[in-house]
Enzyme design. Sequence first.
Site, PDB file in Angstrom:
ATOM      1  N   ASP A  47      61.817  31.690  52.890  1.00 41.28           N
ATOM      2  CA  ASP A  47      60.950  32.854  52.652  1.00 41.28           C
ATOM      3  C   ASP A  47      61.738  34.147  52.896  1.00 41.28           C
ATOM      4  O   ASP A  47      61.212  35.247  52.711  1.00 41.28           O
ATOM      5  CB  ASP A  47      59.661  32.777  53.472  1.00 41.28           C
ATOM      6  N   SER A  48      63.023  34.018  53.250  1.00 36.94           N
ATOM      7  CA  SER A  48      63.929  35.170  53.260  1.00 36.94           C
ATOM      8  C   SER A  48      64.051  35.725  51.841  1.00 36.94           C
ATOM      9  O   SER A  48      64.625  36.798  51.629  1.00 36.94           O
ATOM     10  CB  SER A  48      65.314  34.781  53.797  1.00 36.94           C
ATOM     11  N   ASP A  86      60.412  26.589  52.089  1.00 39.51           N
ATOM     12  CA  ASP A  86      59.642  27.175  53.195  1.00 39.51           C
ATOM     13  C   ASP A  86      58.179  27.339  52.829  1.00 39.51           C
ATOM     14  O   ASP A  86      57.860  27.708  51.690  1.00 39.51           O
ATOM     15  CB  ASP A  86      60.177  28.591  53.479  1.00 39.51           C
ATOM     16  N   LYS A 116      59.653  23.221  55.128  1.00 35.18           N
ATOM     17  CA  LYS A 116      60.002  23.786  56.442  1.00 35.18           C
ATOM     18  C   LYS A 116      58.972  24.858  56.782  1.00 35.18           C
ATOM     19  O   LYS A 116      58.554  25.601  55.892  1.00 35.18           O
ATOM     20  CB  LYS A 116      61.412  24.396  56.400  1.00 35.18           C
ATOM     21  N   GLU A 118      57.765  27.460  60.504  1.00 38.14           N
ATOM     22  CA  GLU A 118      58.253  27.928  61.796  1.00 38.14           C
ATOM     23  C   GLU A 118      57.341  27.518  62.954  1.00 38.14           C
ATOM     24  O   GLU A 118      56.123  27.452  62.785  1.00 38.14           O
ATOM     25  CB  GLU A 118      58.391  29.466  61.769  1.00 38.14           C
ATOM     26  N   GLU A 185      67.583  29.296  64.979  1.00 35.21           N
ATOM     27  CA  GLU A 185      68.034  30.632  64.544  1.00 35.21           C
ATOM     28  C   GLU A 185      68.195  31.565  65.740  1.00 35.21           C
ATOM     29  O   GLU A 185      67.287  31.709  66.568  1.00 35.21           O
ATOM     30  CB  GLU A 185      67.012  31.214  63.552  1.00 35.21           C
TER      31      GLU A 185
HETATM   32  O1  KIV Z   1      64.083  31.826  55.147  1.00 41.84           O
HETATM   33  C1  KIV Z   1      65.245  31.569  55.476  1.00 41.84           C
HETATM   34  O2  KIV Z   1      66.223  31.937  54.810  1.00 41.84           O
HETATM   35  C2  KIV Z   1      65.468  30.801  56.699  1.00 41.84           C
HETATM   36  C3  KIV Z   1      66.870  30.706  57.198  1.00 41.84           C
HETATM   37  C4  KIV Z   1      67.255  31.976  57.858  1.00 41.84           C
HETATM   38  C5  KIV Z   1      67.060  29.549  58.086  1.00 41.84           C
HETATM   39  O3  KIV Z   1      64.534  30.295  57.254  1.00 41.84           O
END
Ligand code: KIV
Length: 268
Positions: A47-48, A86, A116, A118, A185
């Site tokens: 989600d980055s 994510d 994934k 959090e 992280e």
């Molecule tokens: O969203 C993302 O890019 C991440 C990484 C920083 C691990 O979760």
Amino acid sequence: MSLKKVRIHHFKEMKQRGEKITMLTAYDFPTAKAFDAAGVDMLLVGDSLGDNVLGYDSTVPVTLDEMIPFARAVSRAAERAFVVADLPFGTYEVSPEQAVESSIRMMKLSGAQAIKFEGGRRVARQVKAVTDAGIPFCGHLGFTPQSENALGGHRVQGRGEQGLQDLLDDALALQEAGAFAVVLEMVAAPAAEAVTKALDIPTIGIGAGSSTDGQVLVWLDMAGVGDWHPRFSRQFGAVGAEMTNAAAGYVQAVKGVEFPAAEHTFES
Ligand code: KIV
């Protein structure tokens, strides 16, 4: 590099034989193709995407509907790499049912191989429900960008006795709930090492030192797209400067009526 498709069981085997796992973020087809060809083991549609591609100032505004087309493009490109997608903020926290529904939607529409999201003990029920539904799950602990407001900004986690204990308890809860790997992280290196030793499943670090079982970076930081990158990252290229050079060459050639030339032109 073997061309065999990377599968979920390979990650535990890599941890057991001490082979480092490589993961990079990817958000589109050509980038994912390039990283797949380079032998990256896991592609993360993170989600980055929010702050790296969509121009948001954090990951918080990203929606599931925004994530899916990017995850689908990356999944289509990945011949060898294992693709993890994510779940964004607000799509899993409410209940195990919400987490399963969002995960199924992402898996069906994107073709990703794992999900994934959090958190540790606070989302353990969600993780158990997702893995019970037959969906591979990767955890994410330490600095968790979706909780940036609650954590008081970008702060290194796992420091001090309590910080280490909290991290260990969260990591063990994720393993117990069926996670196949955990991203750590911005975690103090000694804490990341302790978690890595305590778990049977692999840890993938980003700003967590060299003892984790693998490493992940946001690809734009890794390839040098912007002129800034976090302290824990390294620029392995100067892709941003190269893109600007290419575009400047194009502008110059068009303005100077040098392009298109005869070889780019169709005659009658
Ligand atoms: O969203 C993302 O890019 C991440 C990484 C920083 C691990 O979760």
